[in-house]
Design a protein around this motif. Sequence first.
Motif, PDB file in Angstrom:
ATOM      1  N   GLY A   1      41.313 -45.428 -14.696  1.00 34.65           N
ATOM      2  CA  GLY A   1      41.913 -45.860 -13.445  1.00 34.65           C
ATOM      3  C   GLY A   1      43.413 -46.019 -13.554  1.00 34.65           C
ATOM      4  N   GLY A   2      44.037 -46.387 -12.457  1.00 33.93           N
ATOM      5  CA  GLY A   2      45.483 -46.529 -12.428  1.00 33.93           C
ATOM      6  C   GLY A   2      45.956 -47.778 -13.148  1.00 33.93           C
ATOM      7  N   PRO A   3      47.049 -47.680 -13.914  1.00 32.34           N
ATOM      8  CA  PRO A   3      47.608 -48.874 -14.566  1.00 32.34           C
ATOM      9  C   PRO A   3      48.029 -49.914 -13.534  1.00 32.34           C
ATOM     10  CG  PRO A   3      48.542 -46.863 -15.483  1.00 32.34           C
ATOM     11  CD  PRO A   3      47.785 -46.454 -14.264  1.00 32.34           C
ATOM     12  N   ALA A   4      47.974 -51.166 -13.930  1.00 30.26           N
ATOM     13  CA  ALA A   4      48.374 -52.253 -13.034  1.00 30.26           C
ATOM     14  C   ALA A   4      49.828 -52.062 -12.619  1.00 30.26           C
ATOM     15  CB  ALA A   4      48.196 -53.598 -13.739  1.00 30.26           C
ATOM     16  N   GLY A   5      50.123 -52.360 -11.375  1.00 32.75           N
ATOM     17  CA  GLY A   5      51.488 -52.250 -10.869  1.00 32.75           C
ATOM     18  C   GLY A   5      51.777 -50.953 -10.155  1.00 32.75           C
ATOM     19  N   LEU A   6      50.863 -49.978 -10.266  1.00 38.58           N
ATOM     20  CA  LEU A   6      51.043 -48.699  -9.563  1.00 38.58           C
ATOM     21  C   LEU A   6      50.030 -48.604  -8.432  1.00 38.58           C
ATOM     22  CD1 LEU A   6      51.433 -46.219 -12.561  1.00 38.58           C
ATOM     23  CD2 LEU A   6      53.214 -47.448 -11.329  1.00 38.58           C
ATOM     24  N   HIS A   7      50.370 -47.838  -7.423  1.00 35.99           N
ATOM     25  CA  HIS A   7      49.385 -47.605  -6.378  1.00 35.99           C
ATOM     26  C   HIS A   7      49.367 -46.147  -5.972  1.00 35.99           C
ATOM     27  CE1 HIS A   7      52.918 -48.514  -3.688  1.00 35.99           C
ATOM     28  NE2 HIS A   7      52.412 -47.503  -3.040  1.00 35.99           N
ATOM     29  N   TYR A   8      48.282 -45.772  -5.329  1.00 32.04           N
ATOM     30  CA  TYR A   8      48.056 -44.386  -4.930  1.00 32.04           C
ATOM     31  C   TYR A   8      48.751 -44.112  -3.601  1.00 32.04           C
ATOM     32  CZ  TYR A   8      44.510 -44.261  -8.597  1.00 32.04           C
ATOM     33  OH  TYR A   8      43.871 -44.322  -9.809  1.00 32.04           O
ATOM     34  N   VAL A   9      49.375 -42.942  -3.516  1.00 37.14           N
ATOM     35  CA  VAL A   9      50.113 -42.588  -2.301  1.00 37.14           C
ATOM     36  C   VAL A   9      49.353 -41.574  -1.445  1.00 37.14           C
ATOM     37  CG1 VAL A   9      52.325 -43.106  -3.372  1.00 37.14           C
ATOM     38  CG2 VAL A   9      51.434 -40.765  -3.469  1.00 37.14           C
ATOM     39  N   GLY A  10      48.370 -40.884  -2.038  1.00 41.98           N
ATOM     40  CA  GLY A  10      47.597 -39.899  -1.296  1.00 41.98           C
ATOM     41  C   GLY A  10      48.109 -38.485  -1.493  1.00 41.98           C
ATOM     42  N   ALA A  11      47.191 -37.538  -1.501  1.00 38.88           N
ATOM     43  CA  ALA A  11      47.537 -36.140  -1.775  1.00 38.88           C
ATOM     44  C   ALA A  11      48.511 -35.570  -0.754  1.00 38.88           C
ATOM     45  CB  ALA A  11      46.267 -35.304  -1.819  1.00 38.88           C
ATOM     46  N   GLN A  12      48.442 -36.039   0.483  1.00 39.36           N
ATOM     47  CA  GLN A  12      49.336 -35.477   1.502  1.00 39.36           C
ATOM     48  C   GLN A  12      50.796 -35.795   1.219  1.00 39.36           C
ATOM     49  OE1 GLN A  12      48.389 -33.314   3.673  1.00 39.36           O
ATOM     50  NE2 GLN A  12      46.251 -33.525   3.068  1.00 39.36           N
TER      51      GLN A  12
ATOM     52  N   HIS B   1      34.272 -38.524  -9.184  1.00 41.39           N
ATOM     53  CA  HIS B   1      34.020 -37.768  -7.961  1.00 41.39           C
ATOM     54  C   HIS B   1      34.964 -38.116  -6.816  1.00 41.39           C
ATOM     55  CE1 HIS B   1      30.114 -37.004  -9.976  1.00 41.39           C
ATOM     56  NE2 HIS B   1      30.170 -35.872  -9.314  1.00 41.39           N
ATOM     57  N   THR B   2      35.692 -39.209  -6.947  1.00 42.51           N
ATOM     58  CA  THR B   2      36.636 -39.605  -5.903  1.00 42.51           C
ATOM     59  C   THR B   2      37.974 -39.938  -6.545  1.00 42.51           C
ATOM     60  OG1 THR B   2      36.131 -41.990  -5.995  1.00 42.51           O
ATOM     61  CG2 THR B   2      34.704 -40.619  -4.605  1.00 42.51           C
ATOM     62  N   THR B   3      38.941 -40.339  -5.746  1.00 41.64           N
ATOM     63  CA  THR B   3      40.272 -40.702  -6.245  1.00 41.64           C
ATOM     64  C   THR B   3      40.646 -42.092  -5.723  1.00 41.64           C
ATOM     65  OG1 THR B   3      40.978 -38.387  -6.269  1.00 41.64           O
ATOM     66  CG2 THR B   3      42.716 -40.053  -6.283  1.00 41.64           C
ATOM     67  N   GLY B   4      41.143 -42.929  -6.646  1.00 43.65           N
ATOM     68  CA  GLY B   4      41.732 -44.203  -6.240  1.00 43.65           C
ATOM     69  C   GLY B   4      40.815 -45.383  -6.154  1.00 43.65           C
ATOM     70  N   SER B   5      39.582 -45.254  -6.657  1.00 36.50           N
ATOM     71  CA  SER B   5      38.643 -46.374  -6.517  1.00 36.50           C
ATOM     72  C   SER B   5      38.783 -47.409  -7.636  1.00 36.50           C
ATOM     73  CB  SER B   5      37.202 -45.860  -6.501  1.00 36.50           C
ATOM     74  OG  SER B   5      36.885 -45.200  -7.714  1.00 36.50           O
ATOM     75  N   TYR B   6      39.441 -47.042  -8.728  1.00 40.15           N
ATOM     76  CA  TYR B   6      39.554 -47.953  -9.877  1.00 40.15           C
ATOM     77  C   TYR B   6      41.030 -48.230 -10.114  1.00 40.15           C
ATOM     78  CZ  TYR B   6      38.245 -49.982 -14.418  1.00 40.15           C
ATOM     79  OH  TYR B   6      38.036 -50.839 -15.478  1.00 40.15           O
ATOM     80  N   ARG B   7      41.456 -49.463  -9.824  1.00 41.32           N
ATOM     81  CA  ARG B   7      42.873 -49.806  -9.833  1.00 41.32           C
ATOM     82  C   ARG B   7      43.108 -51.078 -10.629  1.00 41.32           C
ATOM     83  NH1 ARG B   7      44.982 -48.127  -3.999  1.00 41.32           N
ATOM     84  NH2 ARG B   7      43.434 -46.552  -3.474  1.00 41.32           N
ATOM     85  N   GLY B   8      43.978 -50.981 -11.610  1.00 42.94           N
ATOM     86  CA  GLY B   8      44.327 -52.153 -12.390  1.00 42.94           C
ATOM     87  C   GLY B   8      43.139 -52.824 -13.040  1.00 42.94           C
ATOM     88  N   GLY B   9      42.145 -52.017 -13.463  1.00 38.77           N
ATOM     89  CA  GLY B   9      40.968 -52.567 -14.115  1.00 38.77           C
ATOM     90  C   GLY B   9      39.926 -53.121 -13.179  1.00 38.77           C
TER      91      GLY B   9
ATOM     92  N   SER C   1      52.975 -43.727  -7.039  1.00 35.70           N
ATOM     93  CA  SER C   1      54.007 -44.537  -6.384  1.00 35.70           C
ATOM     94  C   SER C   1      55.332 -44.525  -7.133  1.00 35.70           C
ATOM     95  CB  SER C   1      53.512 -45.976  -6.208  1.00 35.70           C
ATOM     96  OG  SER C   1      53.164 -46.562  -7.458  1.00 35.70           O
ATOM     97  N   ALA C   2      55.287 -44.682  -8.471  1.00 33.40           N
ATOM     98  CA  ALA C   2      56.532 -44.710  -9.241  1.00 33.40           C
ATOM     99  C   ALA C   2      57.203 -43.338  -9.242  1.00 33.40           C
ATOM    100  CB  ALA C   2      56.265 -45.164 -10.670  1.00 33.40           C
ATOM    101  N   HIS C   3      56.406 -42.295  -9.265  1.00 39.83           N
ATOM    102  CA  HIS C   3      56.946 -40.927  -9.233  1.00 39.83           C
ATOM    103  C   HIS C   3      57.669 -40.660  -7.916  1.00 39.83           C
ATOM    104  CE1 HIS C   3      57.221 -36.622  -9.794  1.00 39.83           C
ATOM    105  NE2 HIS C   3      56.536 -36.408  -8.678  1.00 39.83           N
ATOM    106  N   VAL C   4      57.034 -41.034  -6.821  1.00 39.47           N
ATOM    107  CA  VAL C   4      57.665 -40.831  -5.513  1.00 39.47           C
ATOM    108  C   VAL C   4      58.968 -41.622  -5.420  1.00 39.47           C
ATOM    109  CG1 VAL C   4      57.396 -41.229  -3.034  1.00 39.47           C
ATOM    110  CG2 VAL C   4      55.484 -40.318  -4.359  1.00 39.47           C
ATOM    111  N   ALA C   5      58.935 -42.860  -5.906  1.00 37.58           N
ATOM    112  CA  ALA C   5      60.145 -43.690  -5.862  1.00 37.58           C
ATOM    113  C   ALA C   5      61.268 -43.077  -6.685  1.00 37.58           C
ATOM    114  CB  ALA C   5      59.825 -45.096  -6.375  1.00 37.58           C
ATOM    115  N   ALA C   6      60.932 -42.573  -7.875  1.00 35.59           N
ATOM    116  CA  ALA C   6      61.948 -41.976  -8.737  1.00 35.59           C
ATOM    117  C   ALA C   6      62.530 -40.714  -8.110  1.00 35.59           C
ATOM    118  CB  ALA C   6      61.355 -41.668 -10.102  1.00 35.59           C
TER     119      ALA C   6
END
Length: 399
Positions: free
Chosen positions: A69-80, A215-223, A244-249
């Motif tokens: 899953g995603g490391p704590a402090g990051l969030h998913y922005v969506g494929a679009q 099978h999906t994306t974004g269901s497991y976040r920060g543990g 999120s961090a990539h988009v910000a950078a």
Amino acid sequence: MHFAGTGMKRRAGNFQRCRRHAAAGLAAAWLGGMLLASGAHLRGQAAGAASKPPAGARDFSPRWRPKQGGPAGLHYVGAQVCVTCHRYEARELQTPMALASQPAAASPHLRRPLAASFGGDRFQFARAGKQVIYSVTRGGRTVSAPLLWGFGQGVLAQTFVYRSGKNFYEGRISYYTQVRRLAYTMGDAPLPASLPEALGRQLGPDETRKCFVCHTTGSYRGGVFHASQAAAGVTCEGCHGPGSAHVAAMRAHEYARAHIYNPGKLNAGGVLDFCGSCHRTPEMVFNMGVTGIVDIRFQPYRLALSLCWNPIDSRISCLACHDPHQPLVKRAAWYDPKCLACHRHPGERASAGKPGRACPVAQKNCVTCHMPKLALPGAHARFADHLIRIVRPGQGYPG
């Protein structure tokens, strides 16, 4: 090339060899610094505004895998959001991975009512408004549940998931595309005596999380598992991590660090371990105790059993043949250049760059002989065996 050994002793030896190779590949990836680090939480802002990733944000571990899953402090922005810049990769949204799951109401296989009887029980799938109701009837008694998800892209099959209380259940009956009918979900025959249990098999918390993450994306976040936040299919952030961090950078024009995970930078051993986190690594299969043809579904494991497997040779990497941003290529001849990157043409001299012998039988459609498609009982489909080998008449399934 020859068959891998079929006995447990030989199988254990193969496993130890695969594990050493995988460890070597991961070590090389770590020492070579081939992974791009990631950063932080994208703070709320107006669309298009620049924002720096916060200092000291948690990076991806070099050994990060999708199941973590995603490391704590990051969030998913969506494929679009991703495809606004990554136009080529936007095709990914129509690949088998992107279609690895669908809301049940969106499944093309459930657009019309379906029904079938198994062991005296009558199973039905029927629409009720915006829902699909899955039911089983036995002796005048009916148990039903609204379906939430269809797991699987539906090219081979689709298995359905529903929820009752806090628990998730896998339907005992799946739809098999190649035979165009309902049948037992693999491993679920015969049906239990209890009618509610005949409807579906309860998934434990860990199995539920693993099914959703693969099978999906974004269901497991920060543990923490959040089924309600799952997005259909394995899309960009399923393999690259929360963006999120990539988009910000990128909006801040900070190009020195991409703040995103790039599995394409891994060597063959690292890629096999990465893809195998869902498709099964050699170690996972060995620990599962799976034997026989059922393991043909676990392509990374089968590939690592091949005598030509080399964890530091990109020509045998999963990515050498499969671009996750493109649809699966089904034409056998398309893979010939991949084989001939290592194997010589007849009359060609051996070299360090081409250690593989020339095939004395043919120089085209290599995979039709050396990676045969075999029927998996209960799956109602044939799978390409990724154990690359010379197939000899009369020899059984190698494992």
